[in-house]
Design an enzyme around this catalytic site. Structure first.
Site, PDB file in Angstrom:
ATOM      1  N   CYS A   1       8.900 -39.689  -9.815  1.00 30.19           N
ATOM      2  CA  CYS A   1       7.480 -39.972  -9.921  1.00 30.19           C
ATOM      3  C   CYS A   1       6.726 -39.837  -8.484  1.00 30.19           C
ATOM      4  CB  CYS A   1       7.307 -41.190 -10.329  1.00 30.19           C
ATOM      5  SG  CYS A   1       8.168 -42.667  -9.661  1.00 30.19           S
TER       6      CYS A   1
ATOM      7  N   SER B   1      14.197 -43.472 -11.520  1.00 26.07           N
ATOM      8  CA  SER B   1      13.185 -42.739 -11.137  1.00 26.07           C
ATOM      9  C   SER B   1      13.074 -42.650  -9.862  1.00 26.07           C
ATOM     10  CB  SER B   1      11.803 -43.172 -11.821  1.00 26.07           C
ATOM     11  OG  SER B   1      10.789 -42.335 -11.410  1.00 26.07           O
TER      12      SER B   1
ATOM     13  N   LYS C   1       0.790  -1.345  -0.083  1.00 26.80           N
ATOM     14  CA  LYS C   1       0.044  -0.076  -0.103  1.00 26.80           C
ATOM     15  C   LYS C   1       0.866   1.146   0.100  1.00 26.80           C
ATOM     16  CE  LYS C   1      -3.964  -0.319   1.824  1.00 26.80           C
ATOM     17  NZ  LYS C   1      -4.603  -0.900   2.886  1.00 26.80           N
TER      18      LYS C   1
ATOM     19  N   MET D   1      -5.545  -7.650   7.751  1.00 24.64           N
ATOM     20  CA  MET D   1      -5.035  -6.963   8.975  1.00 24.64           C
ATOM     21  C   MET D   1      -6.111  -5.650   9.098  1.00 24.64           C
ATOM     22  SD  MET D   1      -0.958  -6.949   8.397  1.00 24.64           S
ATOM     23  CE  MET D   1      -0.786  -6.732   6.623  1.00 24.64           C
TER      24      MET D   1
ATOM     25  N   TYR E   1      12.919 -35.564 -16.373  1.00 28.06           N
ATOM     26  CA  TYR E   1      11.792 -35.180 -16.457  1.00 28.06           C
ATOM     27  C   TYR E   1      10.894 -35.434 -14.887  1.00 28.06           C
ATOM     28  CZ  TYR E   1      10.961 -40.274 -15.703  1.00 28.06           C
ATOM     29  OH  TYR E   1      10.732 -41.590 -15.222  1.00 28.06           O
TER      30      TYR E   1
ATOM     31  N   GLY F   1      -7.835  -7.566   3.626  1.00 26.14           N
ATOM     32  CA  GLY F   1      -8.567  -7.793   4.812  1.00 26.14           C
ATOM     33  C   GLY F   1      -8.016  -8.583   5.821  1.00 26.14           C
TER      34      GLY F   1
ATOM     35  N   ARG G   1      -3.634   3.055   8.112  1.00 20.25           N
ATOM     36  CA  ARG G   1      -3.706   1.636   7.100  1.00 20.25           C
ATOM     37  C   ARG G   1      -2.577   0.770   7.286  1.00 20.25           C
ATOM     38  NH1 ARG G   1      -7.604   2.653   2.795  1.00 20.25           N
ATOM     39  NH2 ARG G   1      -8.656   4.576   3.269  1.00 20.25           N
TER      40      ARG G   1
ATOM     41  N   HIS H   1     -16.334  -8.494   0.720  1.00 23.04           N
ATOM     42  CA  HIS H   1     -15.104  -9.130   1.170  1.00 23.04           C
ATOM     43  C   HIS H   1     -15.523 -10.677   0.762  1.00 23.04           C
ATOM     44  CE1 HIS H   1     -13.687 -12.004   4.516  1.00 23.04           C
ATOM     45  NE2 HIS H   1     -12.680 -11.108   4.316  1.00 23.04           N
TER      46      HIS H   1
ATOM     47  N   ARG I   1      -2.972  -1.886  -6.429  1.00 22.97           N
ATOM     48  CA  ARG I   1      -2.185  -3.038  -6.189  1.00 22.97           C
ATOM     49  C   ARG I   1      -2.619  -4.110  -7.367  1.00 22.97           C
ATOM     50  NH1 ARG I   1      -5.429  -4.885  -0.920  1.00 22.97           N
ATOM     51  NH2 ARG I   1      -7.588  -5.157  -2.010  1.00 22.97           N
TER      52      ARG I   1
HETATM   53  C1  PEP Z   1       7.122 -43.181  -4.110  1.00 23.57           C
HETATM   54  O1  PEP Z   1       7.572 -43.754  -3.294  1.00 23.57           O
HETATM   55  O2  PEP Z   1       7.540 -41.941  -4.321  1.00 23.57           O
HETATM   56  C2  PEP Z   1       6.336 -43.882  -5.432  1.00 23.57           C
HETATM   57  C3  PEP Z   1       6.226 -43.197  -6.325  1.00 23.57           C
HETATM   58  O3  PEP Z   1       5.936 -45.236  -4.905  1.00 23.57           O
HETATM   59  P1  PEP Z   1       4.737 -45.210  -4.122  1.00 23.57           P
HETATM   60  O4  PEP Z   1       4.244 -44.147  -3.647  1.00 23.57           O
HETATM   61  O5  PEP Z   1       3.755 -46.207  -4.854  1.00 23.57           O
HETATM   62  O6  PEP Z   1       5.188 -46.108  -2.822  1.00 23.57           O
END
Ligand code: PEP
Ligand code: MG
Length: 896
Positions: A838, A770, A21, A102, A858, A100, A91, A455, A337
């Site tokens: 993963c 992975s 502000k 504070m 990836y 809103g 303010r 709000h 803002r």
């Molecule tokens: C993990 O352990 O990150 C994984 C992808 O396997 P899960 O969650 O199936 O054990």
């Protein structure tokens, strides 16, 4: 250290010091817009206040007095003057906008004497009294912590006595009465007279604003939005000359967005109220007018407003959310803002502003919050199905999306129920900043009052929660916990569905449909796709989710959990039959049947992902997870014994016996993953064969299938060698059976600490890694996820022992370091080794940024989070680019 800056001394770019502000007011002053004179006390003073045990620094008030004197000169008014009093607003404003959350005080400087001066000077005693009662209420609530209800009751009583609906119709006599009752409330609470001295009031107000930095709703907001100290540390306080939008019909106040925050349309959007103060617009007490009407009511003001909007957008290169006030025809800017918009609005404005050449594509990507895209990836009302569900009432659509939940009126109850996992729709007449914890816990918000900038609307939009406001045909009866629409009564606990996209409220649950990706969204994803370096794959185990992942832009599958296939209804029986077998021969016979099913599953998925890698993980969970639990089985045996059903008793007892044999003390670290593959090799043999044959058959059908076989829970290269032998044998037998060479890779998950530490040995046997960061996080912390999340993690977060749930956002210092060791060791053997992630972290924007830096190949995440990961990956690449640029600019020139 300078602690107070007059607006023309401030720095619009230093939000950390001046708050959003204060920075905005300084910047607008410099831009030549008309800002009421004022000054900002920096966030450093807020930190000193807390460091001093909640005491203002000793010299602060003398600095403040000097700056008040400057205001007096500029405004031509005097603080505390009986003739021509100066009034100010006090303010709050932190580096990050926390709308809103504070406190703010308005009309400060009024007392029993100055109110007379204000009445004379403005020639409007009603206005002066009205300002005074507003001041007393706000000051009492914020500074002394008096329950607002006490003031509201007095106001309602006065309106009733005078038989008027709105407070602007209260006459002088009523207002005088209200003022005296308000003062009595304050004095009763304090046990001493109300502070009359304006400097005393100012000091108390500054302290109260600093206190509100640590107020419950501000703390909750910062926690939810992960606003850490390095992002915003303390609030600044801006003291601004009051200008009045309630000085007659040539005065007005309004809040507008330079573009529509609901859908991003390039048209000024907002509301105003003639003869009112800003709080009336925000609190939703009177229903304001759409801004277009201002063109007719006050054309000169409207033209000024449009010009200002244009100027500010050009300057900030970002849609703005502004507050203005017109005092007897004079146009003042009170705030600007960056506009908080929902995801639809953000995406459209990003694309539009690039087209308008206002911003670059890089900036268009960087201004988006990946997590916000989640809003676009969720369901909306199925309009066809909704035809069978007549809407019971319609309000103003304030934040899009559909939500179904139980009606709850009480804010605390809603917060508690939501936290317990109940889907709650918070239903209120209007909402206030202190209700925000209930917003977080609710799936949707419905109010009977207020407009699009009330709000409830602003907060819900910021959170991306469906919201309907101004549903004036809904009469709420808090005492009886029900609302009435027409002849229908809806009680607390009943299920309703709200459609925040068009304002309809339905009884019961209305079917919803999957979201569609709009053209603008596609444009953004295509820009992000070209910008990012990281690959994006999906965690998908069915052809349907694989299709969705492709549609959202995934290039491959990073994790197909085969056990999910065994859990399907038609497979579970067979799988249990397999578990119950006692000899290898019996087991192989059942596995033969399962292979047919698995092969067809793999073919389907590989087909959907043709041209891209599909990483199929062999069986991971311990076998007992596929059997009913022991207690359930014991109960079943008891009840069968009562019925004397001897056949079933025998089979159930057998299952119970097997379940007892397979039961483990700590299944997370037990007989699972590769350990099952080694002790029951026929299971992995079946799965490897199913994958190889699926790939071979597809190859015959000319489908470009790329399967990757991934072994879970490996901690030792010898484990992997053992499975690799099986793999090599089956692969070559399938190759000779089909007369072709298979495009299949063999790899492992890295989810056991030892595997990370010996990644160089493991890399020799594998074609890819992975990271399974779910298990890796459990292992690194020695936390079992379920126990941690249900027992102690919430308290750890509350006490800031951990700042983030490490199962949601990757623990960069711990788990991340281990990953870096594994990456370095793995690539020391195979420099181009494919390494992905993963675990759930693959869809978390901050974790994605880490993965980019760590040069992973990836990230893989659930289909619904693919666009989030794509955008986060693009942002990571852009940040790296700008860091490099910065480094090369700041590099010292070499000496000659
Ligand atoms: C993990 O352990 O990150 C994984 C992808 O396997 P899960 O969650 O199936 O054990
Ligand atoms: Mg795992």
């Amino acid at each position: 250290m300078k602690s107070v800056y007059f607006f023309n001394e401030g720095d619009g770019s230093n939000k950390k010091l001046f708050g959003g502000k204060g920075a905005g007011l300084a910047e607008m002053t410099k831009l030549g817009l008309l800002v009421p004179p004022g000054f900002t006390i920096t966030t450093e003073v807020c930190n000193m206040y807390y460091a001093n045990g909640k005491k203002l620094p000793r010299n602060l008030m003398s600095e403040v007095k000097k700056n008040i004197a400057k205001i007096e000169r500029k405004a031509g008014k005097k603080f505390g003057s009986i003739e021509n009093p100066l009034l100010v607003s006090v303010r709050s404003g932190a580096a990050i906008s926390m709308p809103g959350m504070m406190d703010t005080i308005l009309n400060l400087g009024l007392n029993d004497k100055t109110v007379i001066g204000l009445a004379k000077k403005s020639n409007n005693p009603r206005f002066a009294l009205d300002s005074y009662r507003r001041f007393l209420q706000l000051f009492g609530k914020v500074v002394f912590g008096i329950d607002d209800k006490k003031f509201v009751q007095v106001l309602e009583k006065a309106k009733h006595a005078q038989t008027v609906q709105v407070d602007s119709d209260l006459n002088e006599e009523s207002l005088k009465q209200i003022v005296s009752e308000y003062k009595a409330i304050c004095e009763n609470h304090l046990g001493k007279p109300f502070p009359e001295d304006p400097y005393n009031q100012l000091e108390l107000a500054i302290e109260a604003v600093f206190r509100s930095w640590m107020g419950e709703r501000a703390v909750v907001y910062r926690e939810k939005y992960k606003i850490t100290k390095d992002i915003a540390n303390g609030t600044a306080v801006s003291v601004v000359t009051m200008v009045f939008g309630n000085m007659g019909n040539d005065s007005t106040t309004g809040v507008v967005f330079t573009r529509n925050p609901g859908d991003g349309t390039n048209k000024v959007f907002g509301e105003y109220l003639i003869n009112a103060q800003g709080e009336d617009v925000v609190a939703g007490i009177r229903t304001p007018q759409p801004i277009d009407n201002l063109a007719k009511e006050l054309p000169k003001t409207y033209a000024q407003l449009m010009k200002t909007c244009e100027k500010l957008e050009k300057h900030y290169k970002e849609p703005q959310d502004i507050e203005f006030t017109v005092e007897q025809g004079k146009f003042y800017m009170l705030q600007t803002r960056s506009a908080k918009m929902n995801a639809v609005g953000m995406i459209k404005t990003s694309v539009d502003m690039v087209k308008e050449k206002l911003i670059s594509k890089d900036r268009a990507l960087l201004r988006l919050q990946p997590e916000q895209l989640d809003q676009l990836l969720h369901k909306t009302i199925d309009t066809d199905a909704a035809k069978n569900h007549p809407s019971i009432v319609k309000g103003i659509a304030a934040s899009p999306g559909a939500a179904t939940g139980v009606v709850v009126f009480d804010v605390k109850k809603a917060a508690k129920m939501g936290e317990d996992g109940v889907k709650v729709i918070l239903v209120r007449e209007e909402t206030k900043p202190e209700d925000v914890p209930a917003f977080f816990a609710s799936v949707g918000i419905l109010t009977s009052r207020g407009g699009k900038t009330s709000h409830a609307a602003v907060v819900a939009r910021g959170m991306g929660k469906p919201c309907i406001v101004g549903c004036s045909d809904m009469k709420i009866d808090y005492a009886s916990k029900k609302f009435l629409v027409d002849t229908k009564t809806v009680f607390e606990g009943e299920v309703i569905t709200i459609d925040g996209s068009d304002g309809q409220v339905f009884l019961g649950e209305v079917p919803t449909v999957e979201p569609k990706i709009t053209d603008d969204f596609r444009t953004i994803l295509s820009w992000a796709e070209k910008t990012k370096r990281l690959g994006i794959r999906a965690n998908a185990d069915t052809p349907e989710s694989a299709k969705l992942a492709r549609e959202y832009g995934a290039k491959g599958i990073g994790l197909c959990r085969t056990e999910r296939m065994f859990n399907a209804r038609d497979r579970l029986g067979l799988f249990v039959e397999m578990i119950m077998t006692r000899t290898v021969g019996e087991r192989k016979a059942v596995l033969e049947k399962l292979m047919v099913l698995q092969k067809s599953d793999f073919k389907e998925i590989l087909k959907v992902m043709k041209g891209h890698h599909v990483t199929i993980r062999l069986l991971d969970p311990p076998l007992h997870e596929f059997l009913p639990n022991i207690e359930e089985l014991i109960n079943k045996v008891h009840s069968l014994e009562k019925q004397n059903d001897s056949n079933e008793i025998d089979s159930t007892k057998k299952i119970l016996e097997r379940a007892r044999e397979l039961a483990e003390i700590n299944p997370m670290m037990g007989h699972r993953g590769v350990r099952v593959g080694i002790t029951f090799p026929e299971i992995y043999e079946m799965q490897i064969r199913a994958i190889c044959e699926a790939a071979a058959e597809l190859s015959k059908e000319k489908v470009d299938a790329h399967a990757q076989i991934m072994i879970p829970q490996v901690g030792n290269v010898t484990e992997l060698n053992n499975i690799k032998k099986i793999y090599d044998k089956i692969k070559s037998s399938v190759e000779s059976k089909y007369g072709l060479k298979l495009k299949i890779n063999f790899g492992t998950m890295l989810e056991v600490v030892r595997a990370c530490l010996t990644a160089d040995e493991i890399a020799k046997v594998t074609e890819f890694f992975s990271f399974g960061t779910n298990d890796l996080t459990q292992a690194v912390f020695s936390f079992s996820r379920e126990d941690a999340e249900s027992k102690f993690l919430p308290e750890y977060l509350e006490k800031e022992i951990l700042t983030e749930n490490p199962f949601q956002s990757l623990d960069v210092n711990g788990v991340g370091s281990l990953m870096q060791i594994a990456i370095a060791r793995g690539r020391s053997v195979k420099p181009n080794l494919e390494i992905g992630i993963c675990g759930e972290h693959g869809g978390d924007p901050n974790s994605v940024k880490f993965c980019h830096k760590a040069r992973l190949s990836y990230v893989s995440t659930s289909s619904h989070r693919i666009p989030i990961a794509i955008l986060a990956a693009a942002q990571a690449a852009l940040l790296e680019k700008s860091e490099k640029k910065f480094k090369s600019k700041t590099k010292k020139p070499r000496r000659r």
